[in-house]
Design a protein around this motif. Structure first.
Motif, mmCIF file in Angstrom:
data_model
loop_
_atom_site.group_PDB
_atom_site.id
_atom_site.type_symbol
_atom_site.label_atom_id
_atom_site.label_comp_id
_atom_site.label_asym_id
_atom_site.label_seq_id
_atom_site.Cartn_x
_atom_site.Cartn_y
_atom_site.Cartn_z
ATOM 1 N N ASP A 45 0.825 -1.212 0.000
ATOM 2 C CA ASP A 45 0.000 0.000 0.000
ATOM 3 C C ASP A 45 0.856 1.258 0.000
ATOM 4 O O ASP A 45 0.567 2.225 -0.721
ATOM 5 N N SER A 46 1.912 1.254 0.808
ATOM 6 C CA SER A 46 2.756 2.443 0.873
ATOM 7 C C SER A 46 3.472 2.669 -0.455
ATOM 8 O O SER A 46 3.623 3.811 -0.913
ATOM 9 N N ALA A 47 3.912 1.585 -1.088
ATOM 10 C CA ALA A 47 4.591 1.717 -2.383
ATOM 11 C C ALA A 47 3.632 2.210 -3.457
ATOM 12 O O ALA A 47 3.953 3.134 -4.223
ATOM 13 N N VAL A 48 2.446 1.601 -3.520
ATOM 14 C CA VAL A 48 1.461 1.989 -4.533
ATOM 15 C C VAL A 48 1.032 3.450 -4.336
ATOM 16 O O VAL A 48 0.961 4.228 -5.296
ATOM 17 N N ASN A 49 0.762 3.815 -3.102
ATOM 18 C CA ASN A 49 0.347 5.198 -2.830
ATOM 19 C C ASN A 49 1.446 6.200 -3.178
ATOM 20 O O ASN A 49 1.162 7.302 -3.663
ATOM 21 N N TRP A 50 2.677 5.826 -2.915
ATOM 22 C CA TRP A 50 3.793 6.720 -3.245
ATOM 23 C C TRP A 50 3.922 6.885 -4.758
ATOM 24 O O TRP A 50 4.076 7.993 -5.268
ATOM 25 N N PHE A 51 3.806 5.788 -5.493
ATOM 26 C CA PHE A 51 3.920 5.869 -6.942
ATOM 27 C C PHE A 51 2.738 6.617 -7.572
ATOM 28 O O PHE A 51 2.856 7.130 -8.680
ATOM 29 N N LYS A 52 1.614 6.680 -6.876
ATOM 30 C CA LYS A 52 0.459 7.431 -7.383
ATOM 31 C C LYS A 52 0.568 8.921 -7.081
ATOM 32 O O LYS A 52 -0.217 9.725 -7.595
ATOM 33 N N ASN A 53 1.522 9.298 -6.273
ATOM 34 C CA ASN A 53 1.712 10.693 -5.879
ATOM 35 C C ASN A 53 2.558 11.413 -6.934
ATOM 36 O O ASN A 53 3.710 11.040 -7.174
ATOM 37 N N PRO A 54 2.029 12.445 -7.568
ATOM 38 C CA PRO A 54 2.814 13.168 -8.583
ATOM 39 C C PRO A 54 4.122 13.726 -8.042
ATOM 40 O O PRO A 54 5.096 13.881 -8.795
ATOM 41 N N ASN A 55 4.155 14.029 -6.747
ATOM 42 C CA ASN A 55 5.383 14.573 -6.159
ATOM 43 C C ASN A 55 6.485 13.538 -6.031
ATOM 44 O O ASN A 55 7.644 13.889 -5.802
ATOM 45 N N ALA A 56 6.143 12.251 -6.180
ATOM 46 C CA ALA A 56 7.142 11.196 -6.042
ATOM 47 C C ALA A 56 8.120 11.189 -7.200
ATOM 48 O O ALA A 56 9.290 10.824 -7.044
ATOM 49 N N SER A 57 7.642 11.576 -8.380
ATOM 50 C CA SER A 57 8.468 11.508 -9.596
ATOM 51 C C SER A 57 9.081 10.128 -9.756
ATOM 52 O O SER A 57 10.239 9.979 -10.164
ATOM 53 N N ALA A 58 8.317 9.097 -9.406
ATOM 54 C CA ALA A 58 8.780 7.719 -9.511
ATOM 55 C C ALA A 58 7.589 6.815 -9.768
ATOM 56 O O ALA A 58 6.449 7.129 -9.376
ATOM 57 N N SER A 59 7.841 5.715 -10.421
ATOM 58 C CA SER A 59 6.797 4.733 -10.682
ATOM 59 C C SER A 59 7.454 3.433 -11.123
ATOM 60 O O SER A 59 8.668 3.376 -11.365
ATOM 61 N N ALA A 60 6.651 2.384 -11.211
ATOM 62 C CA ALA A 60 7.116 1.087 -11.701
ATOM 63 C C ALA A 60 5.955 0.413 -12.396
ATOM 64 O O ALA A 60 4.789 0.752 -12.166
#
Length: 230
Positions: A45-60
């Motif tokens: 959940d924490s990983a998915v929520n972080w990747f959904k955050n535009p401020n993360a500038s990260a995804s997989a």
């Protein structure tokens, strides 16, 4: 598992859950490599929520939880932001040439008193910890282990992806960004994983300039005075 229209499907024909992230680049890619990562966190959940955050500038493209459940976040023909500054065999910027799989795993741990802690201060149970030396380092450290369910799901997904895209190689983030990244770390059996997916022994990898091993000298604590784990 199998891939249809750049989405991952289970054996029963249902698509794995898709949680779309805004952190993708325009246009399409033809993936040549599969890059394995750990999330440096403890929950999907924490990983998915972080990747959904535009401020993360990260995804997989995929996140694989410790129970083996899989979430897709980016279509496989789209450029996810998982590799960052990276280079491999003359290619600069692997995001445009690869699929990224994130495994839920805290990665490096520190021994504080009688417990193991993540970089955020969360405690990891002793039974989920092993001590090993990273191939780019000279001293042993604590790492969170991967679960059999994770490895099994990652292998099934990788096989499906390879059947669809025909990867030239499977690499760790540590291989394409050495000195900057340490994932998936010494506890992920990359050499064996690669050979099972690509159907070749590791020394047949084209122009490989790194060494991985599945033989780990793992002890119950840091230092050679601790007993080896069975």
């Amino acid at each position: 598992m199998h891939v249809e229209n750049d989405f991952l499907f289970r054996d029963d024909g249902t698509r794995v859950p898709f949680e779309e992230t805004p952190n993708v680049s325009p246009g399409t890619i033809v993936p040549k490599y599969l890059i394995m990562h750990y999330t440096a966190g403890t929950t999907a959940d924490s990983a998915v929520n972080w990747f959904k955050n535009p401020n993360a500038s990260a995804s997989a493209h995929l996140v694989i939880d410790r129970d083996g459940s899989v979430t897709q976040m980016v279509r496989f023909n789209r450029k996810a932001w998982h590799a960052g500054r990276s280079r491999w065999q003359g290619i600069v910027g692997l995001n445009a040439h690869s699929v990224g799989i994130e495994m839920v795993n805290a990665g490096v741990l520190t021994h504080q008193g009688d417990v193991w802690k993540t970089w955020t201060g969360q405690t990891v149970p002793d039974e989920q910890v092993a001590v090993a030396t990273h191939k780019h380092e000279s001293s042993p450290r604590g790492w969170q282990t991967y679960t059999p369910e994770q490895i099994e799901s990652a292998l099934a997904a990788a096989l499906a992806l390879h059947r669809r895209y025909g990867f030239a190689d499977i690499l760790g983030h540590e291989d394409i960004s050495p000195g900057r990244k340490t994932d998936p770390g010494p506890l992920f059996p990359l050499a064996g994983f690669r050979s099972k997916v690509l159907g070749r022994s590791d020394d047949e990898a084209p122009d490989a300039d790194f060494v991985t091993t599945t033989d780990l000298n793992i002890r119950r604590g840091p230092g050679t005075h601790h007993d080896k784990l069975p």
